[in-house]
Design an enzyme around this catalytic site. Sequence first.
Site, PDB file in Angstrom:
ATOM      1  CE  LYS A 141      12.247  96.425 -10.308  1.00 50.46           C
ATOM      2  NZ  LYS A 141      11.023  95.667  -9.983  1.00 50.46           N
ATOM      3  NE  ARG A 166      10.689  99.478  -4.608  1.00 50.59           N
ATOM      4  CZ  ARG A 166      11.467  98.437  -4.859  1.00 50.59           C
ATOM      5  NH1 ARG A 166      12.700  98.610  -5.234  1.00 50.59           N
ATOM      6  NH2 ARG A 166      10.987  97.218  -4.746  1.00 50.59           N
ATOM      7  NE  ARG A 220      11.292  87.144  -6.239  1.00 48.14           N
ATOM      8  CZ  ARG A 220      11.379  88.466  -6.342  1.00 48.14           C
ATOM      9  NH1 ARG A 220      11.725  89.025  -7.480  1.00 48.14           N
ATOM     10  NH2 ARG A 220      11.079  89.239  -5.305  1.00 48.14           N
ATOM     11  NE  ARG A 243      13.016  89.359  -2.256  1.00 48.95           N
ATOM     12  CZ  ARG A 243      12.994  90.454  -3.023  1.00 48.95           C
ATOM     13  NH1 ARG A 243      13.685  90.475  -4.150  1.00 48.95           N
ATOM     14  NH2 ARG A 243      12.286  91.501  -2.670  1.00 48.95           N
ATOM     15  NE  ARG A 285       7.908  92.975  -2.464  1.00 46.89           N
ATOM     16  CZ  ARG A 285       8.342  91.832  -2.986  1.00 46.89           C
ATOM     17  NH1 ARG A 285       7.858  90.679  -2.561  1.00 46.89           N
ATOM     18  NH2 ARG A 285       9.245  91.842  -3.926  1.00 46.89           N
TER      19      ARG A 285
HETATM   20  P1  AMP Z   1      13.335  94.687  -4.141  1.00 41.59           P
HETATM   21  O1  AMP Z   1      14.390  93.653  -3.979  1.00 41.59           O
HETATM   22  O2  AMP Z   1      13.695  95.744  -5.158  1.00 41.59           O
HETATM   23  O3  AMP Z   1      11.964  94.105  -4.376  1.00 41.59           O
HETATM   24  O4  AMP Z   1      13.256  95.478  -2.746  1.00 41.59           O
HETATM   25  C1  AMP Z   1      12.886  94.804  -1.552  1.00 41.59           C
HETATM   26  C2  AMP Z   1      12.419  95.815  -0.506  1.00 41.59           C
HETATM   27  O5  AMP Z   1      13.476  96.725  -0.201  1.00 41.59           O
HETATM   28  C3  AMP Z   1      11.272  96.705  -0.949  1.00 41.59           C
HETATM   29  O6  AMP Z   1      10.007  96.087  -0.751  1.00 41.59           O
HETATM   30  C4  AMP Z   1      11.461  97.919  -0.041  1.00 41.59           C
HETATM   31  O7  AMP Z   1      11.044  97.649   1.280  1.00 41.59           O
HETATM   32  C5  AMP Z   1      12.985  98.046  -0.027  1.00 41.59           C
HETATM   33  N1  AMP Z   1      13.493  98.893  -1.117  1.00 41.59           N
HETATM   34  C6  AMP Z   1      14.267  98.496  -2.170  1.00 41.59           C
HETATM   35  N2  AMP Z   1      14.554  99.529  -2.975  1.00 41.59           N
HETATM   36  C7  AMP Z   1      13.940 100.611  -2.423  1.00 41.59           C
HETATM   37  C8  AMP Z   1      13.835 101.985  -2.797  1.00 41.59           C
HETATM   38  N3  AMP Z   1      14.434 102.467  -3.906  1.00 41.59           N
HETATM   39  N4  AMP Z   1      13.110 102.799  -1.990  1.00 41.59           N
HETATM   40  C9  AMP Z   1      12.523 102.359  -0.875  1.00 41.59           C
HETATM   41  N5  AMP Z   1      12.554 101.082  -0.471  1.00 41.59           N
HETATM   42  C10 AMP Z   1      13.263 100.201  -1.237  1.00 41.59           C
END
Ligand code: AMP
Length: 209
Positions: free
Chosen positions: A15, A87, A121, A154, A165
């Site tokens: 994404k 989400r 990654r 990360r 996750r």
């Molecule tokens: P991402 O970079 O999208 O994988 O997000 C990293 C982390 O941020 C996720 O594992 C969640 O802990 C938090 N996070 C990101 N976007 C959301 C969302 N829309 N709702 C809840 N937690 C989020």
Amino acid sequence: MRGRIILLGPPGAGKGTQAKWLVEKTGLLHLSTGDLLRDEVARGTELGRNAKAFMDRGDLVPDNVIVEMIQGRIADAKGFILDGFPRTVAQAEALARITSVDAVVYISLDREQVINRLTSRRVCRSCGRITNTLSDDSARGGTCRDCGGELYQRDDDRREVIENRFDVYADSTAPLISHYNEAGILHEVDGTRAPEAVLAEILAVVEAE
Ligand code: AMP
């Protein structure tokens, strides 16, 4: 052109990579809740301090925190690419109260593929490029192919966190696939294909009348 786009899919589906390319092609605004949260953490804000524990475990940050963080940005934007939001069904309902959405692109990838991708990654500290040690020789050396910057992993790209996750995605986020399918705006793209091929398919959706 469809200017209000959601990118949906498991962690590691691509994404973030696709969103960056789509911004270059379309000029739309990229809104990544994950990037916004990591920025809050890096700046040591109260929001960031509260969110960090959830993120480190791979759990979702509470819906009200996320909606509050992003709603002003969405409301002010003419067009946007949402990456990592919504989400949960509750977040999708909150989004629907802020604005309408033209298309939801669901980039599909299964659990094993997610784990393989995320354990390899790497992200560039300087330019933000996302790459992996499987297909990119320079990534194995720890250096960004584009700008020579330092690559890092990360905090949440560790195996046990990745597994959580994915489970959180399957429980809380995957229901959005049928939610948006029923709304008639879902477009599925096979996330196992080469990133350039995925981009071409997404562009076809975005550029459709
Ligand atoms: P991402 O970079 O999208 O994988 O997000 C990293 C982390 O941020 C996720 O594992 C969640 O802990 C938090 N996070 C990101 N976007 C959301 C969302 N829309 N709702 C809840 N937690 C989020």
